[in-house]
Design an enzyme around this catalytic site. Structure first.
Site, PDB file in Angstrom:
ATOM      1  N   GLU A   1       2.477  -5.074  -0.401  1.00  0.00           N
ATOM      2  CA  GLU A   1       1.170  -4.792   0.209  1.00  0.00           C
ATOM      3  C   GLU A   1       0.680  -3.389  -0.130  1.00  0.00           C
ATOM      4  OE1 GLU A   1       2.244  -5.162   4.322  1.00  0.00           O
ATOM      5  OE2 GLU A   1       2.105  -7.324   4.300  1.00  0.00           O
ATOM      6  N   PRO A   2       0.401  -3.104  -1.402  1.00  0.00           N
ATOM      7  CA  PRO A   2      -0.083  -1.760  -1.723  1.00  0.00           C
ATOM      8  C   PRO A   2      -1.529  -1.570  -1.276  1.00  0.00           C
ATOM      9  CG  PRO A   2      -0.159  -3.152  -3.668  1.00  0.00           C
ATOM     10  CD  PRO A   2       0.465  -3.981  -2.589  1.00  0.00           C
ATOM     11  N   GLY A   3      -1.822  -0.428  -0.698  1.00  0.00           N
ATOM     12  CA  GLY A   3      -3.205  -0.077  -0.367  1.00  0.00           C
ATOM     13  C   GLY A   3      -3.600   1.099  -1.245  1.00  0.00           C
TER      14      GLY A   3
ATOM     15  N   CYS B   1     -16.418  22.584  12.907  1.00  0.00           N
ATOM     16  CA  CYS B   1     -16.118  23.708  13.795  1.00  0.00           C
ATOM     17  C   CYS B   1     -14.638  23.745  14.133  1.00  0.00           C
ATOM     18  CB  CYS B   1     -16.968  23.600  15.046  1.00  0.00           C
ATOM     19  SG  CYS B   1     -18.700  23.593  14.614  1.00  0.00           S
TER      20      CYS B   1
ATOM     21  N   TYR C   1      -7.878   5.884   2.302  1.00  0.00           N
ATOM     22  CA  TYR C   1      -7.781   6.550   3.607  1.00  0.00           C
ATOM     23  C   TYR C   1      -8.734   7.741   3.734  1.00  0.00           C
ATOM     24  CZ  TYR C   1      -3.651   3.624   3.774  1.00  0.00           C
ATOM     25  OH  TYR C   1      -2.801   2.544   3.723  1.00  0.00           O
TER      26      TYR C   1
HETATM   27  N1  LLP Z   1       1.322  -2.706   4.908  1.00  0.00           N
HETATM   28  C1  LLP Z   1       1.409  -2.259   6.172  1.00  0.00           C
HETATM   29  C2  LLP Z   1       1.970  -3.119   7.206  1.00  0.00           C
HETATM   30  C3  LLP Z   1       0.955  -0.974   6.490  1.00  0.00           C
HETATM   31  O1  LLP Z   1       1.055  -0.530   7.734  1.00  0.00           O
HETATM   32  C4  LLP Z   1       0.399  -0.159   5.462  1.00  0.00           C
HETATM   33  C5  LLP Z   1      -0.069   1.194   5.769  1.00  0.00           C
HETATM   34  C6  LLP Z   1       0.316  -0.683   4.162  1.00  0.00           C
HETATM   35  C7  LLP Z   1       0.799  -1.965   3.919  1.00  0.00           C
HETATM   36  C8  LLP Z   1      -0.269   0.080   3.028  1.00  0.00           C
HETATM   37  O2  LLP Z   1       0.333   1.303   2.804  1.00  0.00           O
HETATM   38  P1  LLP Z   1      -0.048   2.154   1.481  1.00  0.00           P
HETATM   39  O3  LLP Z   1       0.385   1.356   0.318  1.00  0.00           O
HETATM   40  O4  LLP Z   1      -1.527   2.317   1.480  1.00  0.00           O
HETATM   41  O5  LLP Z   1       0.654   3.447   1.670  1.00  0.00           O
HETATM   42  N2  LLP Z   1      -3.465   7.141   6.871  1.00  0.00           N
HETATM   43  C9  LLP Z   1      -2.273   7.417   6.081  1.00  0.00           C
HETATM   44  C10 LLP Z   1      -1.580   6.164   5.640  1.00  0.00           C
HETATM   45  C11 LLP Z   1      -1.212   5.255   6.765  1.00  0.00           C
HETATM   46  C12 LLP Z   1      -0.668   3.955   6.250  1.00  0.00           C
HETATM   47  C13 LLP Z   1      -0.511   2.970   7.329  1.00  0.00           C
HETATM   48  N3  LLP Z   1      -0.026   1.713   6.910  1.00  0.00           N
HETATM   49  C14 LLP Z   1      -2.650   8.305   4.911  1.00  0.00           C
HETATM   50  O6  LLP Z   1      -3.824   8.673   4.770  1.00  0.00           O
HETATM   51  O7  LLP Z   1      -1.784   8.685   4.123  1.00  0.00           O
END
Ligand code: LLP
Length: 419
Positions: free
Chosen positions: A278-280, A347, A377
């Site tokens: 599950e890459p975001g 601020c 993000y």
């Molecule tokens: N799958 C699940 C269940 C998750 O909770 C997440 C991210 C992902 C996949 C995707 O993770 P990624 O591949 O994008 O790292 N706001 C933080 C990141 C929080 C991620 C939360 N969960 C930031 O800006 O670094």
């Protein structure tokens, strides 16, 4: 390591569109998104993970166009609220390729997911099993669920994004027996089918070791139930935010976890599950560039360069101590570079975009600055702090730019103020 979008001429253009022109047409601050880059990353992932599933984690960035691109590239989509699901639904994203996540799913989240018929719901607590089973009870087909397990793996990342370790809000502990207890509860529910296990050990993880350990532990646990069809290893794959950094090597990661799962299954005599990742961030971060206009330059012990955005469009430095690189767009004056601190207009002293970064010494108000690797993000975590309107998202491709999300207006902000 190149940290600019695939089609970029660094600090000049993206998708064949000069950044100066985008700034003039859409104003600043603005998020620019390279469609080609997003699609390319989707294809790279599908190739590296074939024949397994790749689900894009919509929390990194989601709008209807993004959902359509991800759909067209054949990925699944991970959503974690009825709101994200509504975006997917309005883009016509096929329900059977959607996973619903969440450690605190509301009745609205669950009802929306069941109503649309999402492919998988990832159960995160014991209480959720009975609630979900009751809601799913009057459907013709049982709902496929995965169980989110905490494997006790420390990926050595920022505390706020380390989710595989014990004693935190996500998942069900393997070590304490909570996961085994919930497996039994799911198996007793005729309206639910246990399709497999899930874990997400953290974010911005650059090495595959933690994933391998988690995969081995989850397979060992599956073996206690004679194996399960699916194993979802979550996301968290690192990207390079600055030229000196490195992201996760995705093909090497895929090799490592596939081998580990195969070995572990054969040792335990269970069939191999199909895998999901599950890459975001790794899909969309480097596709994005944020444009800012310089408002003021203040010389003192340090030089502060003040821009027209800040922590409302990029809270990541304040939240995680994240570091970015930054470049001036347009005119080259030949001025030597000098270290400056680029700050926002909010601020708060912690409203820093990039501390101690080199910029031409003659940087002045009116200059255009570009911050690469801001596609993940940023828009999704943007706020209205100080009643500042959120920037637009502008997609570029083949020399054309089109707004995907328009700039917020003062009227948008006032609309909710109903007192
Ligand atoms: N799958 C699940 C269940 C998750 O909770 C997440 C991210 C992902 C996949 C995707 O993770 P990624 O591949 O994008 O790292 N706001 C933080 C990141 C929080 C991620 C939360 N969960 C930031 O800006 O670094």
């Amino acid at each position: 390591m190149n940290i600019w979008p695939l089609t970029a001429e660094p600090a000049r253009s993206v998708g064949g569109m000069p950044l100066t022109e985008i700034a003039e047409r859409f104003g600043t601050p603005a998020y620019v998104l390279d469609e080609e880059h997003v699609r390319h990353r989707c294809r790279e992932y599908r190739k590296a993970l074939h024949p397994h599933r790749v689900a894009y984690a919509g929390k990194a960035f989601l709008c209807r166009a993004m959902a359509r691109w991800v759909d067209e590239e054949g990925l699944w989509l991970d959503v974690c609220s009825a709101g994200e699901l509504a975006v997917a639904r309005s883009a016509g994203f096929p329900a059977d390729r959607i996973l619903l996540h969440g450690n605190g799913k509301t009745p609205e989240d669950l009802t929306a997911a069941l109503e649309y018929g999402v492919g998988r719901i990832v159960v995160d607590s014991a209480g959720e099993v009975a609630r979900l089973a009751a809601l799913a009870g009057d459907r013709r087909h049982p709902q496929k669920v995965l169980l989110r397990v905490t494997p006790g793996v420390d990926p050595h990342v920022h505390r706020a994004v380390a989710t595989g370790v014990e004693d935190q809000k996500f998942g069900l502990s393997l070590a304490s027996g909570a996961a085994a207890d919930v497996v039994r509860r799911v198996l007793l529910q005729p309206s639910l089918v246990l399709a497999g296990l899930h874990c997400h050990i953290g974010s911005q993880i650059g090495e595959p070791d933690g994933y391998e350990t988690a995969a081995r532990r989850l397979v060992a646990f599956m073996a206690e139930f004679g194996g399960l069809p699916e194993l979802d290893l979550g996301g968290g794959h690192a990207v390079a935010y600055r030229p000196e950094e490195h992201g996760l090597d995705v093909p090497a990661f895929a090799d490592r976890v596939e081998t580990a799962v195969a070995e572990e299954c054969s040792a335990r005599g269970i069939p191999e599950p199909s895998l999901t990742v599950e890459p975001g961030r790794a899909i969309v971060a480097a596709a994005g560039v944020t444009l800012y206009r310089v408002i003021a330059v203040k010389h003192g012990t340090r030089t502060f360069v003040v821009v027209d955005g800040g922590m409302s469009d990029n809270p990541r430095p304040a939240l995680y101590g994240s570091r970015y690189s930054i470049a001036r767009v347009g005119h080259r004056t030949g001025a030597a570079e000098t270290p400056v601190t680029v700050v926002g207009r909010h601020c708060e002293a912690g409203d820093v975009i990039a501390a101690d970064v080199p910029l031409p010494a003659d940087v002045r108000p009116g200059d255009l600055l570009a911050v690469p690797c801001t596609g993940a993000y940023h828009h999704s975590m943007a706020s209205n702090y100080n009643q500042v309107a959120r920037p637009p998202v502008v997609a570029v491709r083949g020399g054309r730019a089109r707004p995907l999300v328009r700039r917020e207006t003062p009227e948008d902000l006032m609309r909710r103020d109903v007192g």
